[in-house]
Design an enzyme around this catalytic site. Structure first.
Site, PDB file in Angstrom:
ATOM      1  N   CYS A 382     -30.356  45.304 -20.900  1.00  0.00           N
ATOM      2  CA  CYS A 382     -30.141  45.596 -19.477  1.00  0.00           C
ATOM      3  C   CYS A 382     -28.653  45.802 -19.197  1.00  0.00           C
ATOM      4  CB  CYS A 382     -30.798  44.534 -18.615  1.00  0.00           C
ATOM      5  SG  CYS A 382     -31.220  45.182 -16.993  1.00  0.00           S
ATOM      6  N   HIS A 508     -36.143  44.583 -20.423  1.00  0.00           N
ATOM      7  CA  HIS A 508     -35.942  43.262 -21.036  1.00  0.00           C
ATOM      8  C   HIS A 508     -37.047  43.004 -22.057  1.00  0.00           C
ATOM      9  CE1 HIS A 508     -32.981  41.490 -18.129  1.00  0.00           C
ATOM     10  NE2 HIS A 508     -33.400  42.508 -17.419  1.00  0.00           N
ATOM     11  N   GLU A 510     -37.290  40.687 -24.040  1.00  0.00           N
ATOM     12  CA  GLU A 510     -37.507  39.241 -24.241  1.00  0.00           C
ATOM     13  C   GLU A 510     -38.657  38.685 -23.410  1.00  0.00           C
ATOM     14  OE1 GLU A 510     -35.001  40.614 -22.653  1.00  0.00           O
ATOM     15  OE2 GLU A 510     -34.210  39.390 -21.032  1.00  0.00           O
TER      16      GLU A 510
END
Ligand code: GLN
Length: 537
Positions: A382, A508, A510
């Protein structure tokens, strides 16, 4: 079967790990074949944690449907592989907002609107809403905060009423703390007794107690607690400190927590939970001894929870690559031209963190330039990806003052800029580009190889974007825009094909990495880091 509702409350002190216990229960029930969901009630007034500073609240997690949520939802997904939504995280602010909206619409037909019954009814509706979908056998509701807090009283009153209405279809698991007094060499049960009394005063009798402790609970302490708290002795289990949170479900199962819960809900447990995939992850975790050293460059490095999902994704990826994660936090404000080599040269891979605002940004540029020039595997997430683009513009495209308009609204080279539809937005809450979007990857790109597919979907949380006007210049200079949104053509992934592994994502990755389904990009990044480390360190 009828939906069962489990409430998880906490007593004595905060930070005992209610989220991990709730996740572990869900993990075990899912492994027994049940359909499970977990929701969290947060007693603060903010509508969601999206506007909260990481110093206040740690990481802000994002659900697939674009809700900015408490980081516990990240644990729920990592432990269960089940996606959460907006309905899985409710704050006091949201409850009040919907009651006030109804009041303004005239829905209460002239009645005085009060905490009981209007606020509590709204809370109850939010619990039952998940059950009414018919999608779940178990709805686990974690009540944030500590019993005795003023803020959580309406939630606990709603739990009391629900338990009364639902009978055996509901259960309360209460998590408390048993301190060890070193001078007396004794575990103290009194805080637990007081906390259960507090819950009883509110009309809630817990069915199961989970005791958080640093030392094993003696049978005597267990019997005492059971006797004084009206709980069957088998339903008093301990949650002792463990080296990894991922061991908690196994420790809970060893004490039969899943069976106890089923029995108390009127279900006879059959067989064992199917934990084989989880156990093989734990086996890998235990047998991994060789380290992989990853540096995380960010400005919140002193905060344990600010980058929770990134930490966990790296840990999962390291484990699947048979390595022990050695994660080093590098404070972006402290990175200078002079010390960058010293700070980064021992690392096998570098992650540049997401974030907002100017602070620490120059250190990210310096770290990225060093990483790119030394060809160290690097992942920008990001803001980290946006910094990759800016650094490349400045040092490779020769656009000296290139920047994001977030940092410098007057930059002559706005390589990162606001989308048109974001320009008129003045309201800060929930107005970013949020949630999962499709992304099409260029065949043959590093990203496509990592995912093993050209069609992916990942979650976003940002306002600013790669500026399309500069795309040809970047492509010509060796930074490829290999991922884009199929509808809007916004650039979602950049990479430098001439480098070993240098890649940034506007999304993202994650948020979607779980224990049983680790994110492919992290797996590929850590694999590249291991290879780099073997060749260079
Ligand atoms: N501040 C940047 C933006 O809003 C990046 C946000 C992030 O890293 N999550 O676009």
């Amino acid at each position: 079967m009828e939906t069962k509702y489990l409430f998880v409350t906490g007593g004595v002190v905060s930070s005992l790990g209610k989220g991990i216990i709730s996740s572990s229960i869900a993990c075990l029930l899912k492994a027994r074949g049940y359909r499970v969901t977990i929701q969290k009630f947060d007693p603060y007034i903010n509508i969601d944690p999206g506007t909260l500073n990481p110093y206040e609240h740690g990481e802000c997690y994002v659900t697939v449907d674009g809700h900015e949520a408490d980081l516990d939802l990240g644990h729920y997904e990592r432990f269960t592989n089940i996606r959460t939504t907006r309905a899985n995280n409710i704050t006091t602010g949201r409850i009040y907002q919907s009651v006030i909206d109804k009041e303004r619409r005239g829905d209460y037909l002239g009645k005085t609107v009060q905490i009981v019954p209007h606020i509590t009814d709204e809370i109850k509706r939010s619990v039952k809403k998940l059950g009414l979908t018919g999608d779940y056998d178990f709805v686990i509701t974690e009540i944030g905060g500590v019993v005795g807090d003023i803020e959580s009283l309406p939630f606990l009153e709603a739990v009391r009423q629900l338990r009364w209405e639902l009978g055996q279809n509901s259960l309360c698991v209460h998590l408390t703390y048993v301190p060890y007094i070193a001078a007396a060499k004794e575990l103290k049960t009194k805080p637990t007794q007081h906390s259960v009394k507090k819950l009883q005063e509110l009309g809630i009798q817990p069915d199961v107690l989970v005791l958080r402790t640093e030392h094993p609970i003696t049978p005597e302490a267990r019997r005492k607690i059971a006797l004084f708290c009206n709980i069957t002795p088998d339903a008093v289990v301990q949650s002792i400190d463990l080296p990894s949170i991922y061991e908690v479900p196994v420790k809970m199962h060893e004490q039969h927590l899943d069976e106890i819960i089923l029995r108390k809900c009127g279900i006879t447990p059959e067989g064992e939970p199917h934990m084989a995939p989880w156990m093989s992850f734990l086996d890998k975790m235990h047998s991994a001894t060789k380290p992989v050293t990853i540096g995380l460059v960010g400005k919140y490095v002193e905060l344990q929870d600010a980058y929770k999902s990134i930490d966990e994704s790296l840990f999962q990826a390291a484990t699947y690559n048979d390595r022990k994660l050695d994660l080093r936090y590098i404070h972006s404000e402290k990175v200078t031209e002079e010390n960058v080599g010293e700070l980064l040269s021992g690392l096998d891979g570098i992650v540049v963190a997401p974030g907002f605002g100017q602070r620490g940004i120059e250190g990210k540029f310096i770290a990225l330039k060093w990483a790119r020039e030394h060809d160290v595997p690097t992942l920008g997430i990001c803001l980290g990806m946006q910094c990759m683009v800016i650094e490349y513009a400045r040092n490779v495209l020769g656009l000296a003052d290139a920047n994001s308009t977030e940092m410098d609204p007057k930059t002559p080279h706005n390589v990162i800029d606001l989308m048109e539809e974001q320009k008129s937005i003045s309201n800060m809450g929930g107005t970013m580009r949020l949630g999962a979007y499709d992304c099409r990857l260029r065949p043959g790109s590093l990203a496509a190889k990592a995912y093993g597919s050209c069609e992916i979907s990942e979650r976003h949380r940002h306002r600013f974007e790669f500026n399309e006007e500069y795309r040809p210049a970047f492509e010509a200079a060796g930074m490829a825009c290999v991922g884009e949104n199929p509808l809007t053509h916004l650039v979602e992934v950049v990479e430098v094909p001439g480098k070993r592994w240098y890649l940034g994502t506007q999304y993202h990755p994650e948020y979607s990495s779980t224990v049983l389904s680790p994110n492919p990009l992290f797996l590929s990044f850590v694999d590249a880091a291991i290879n780099y480390g073997e060749e260079n360190h």
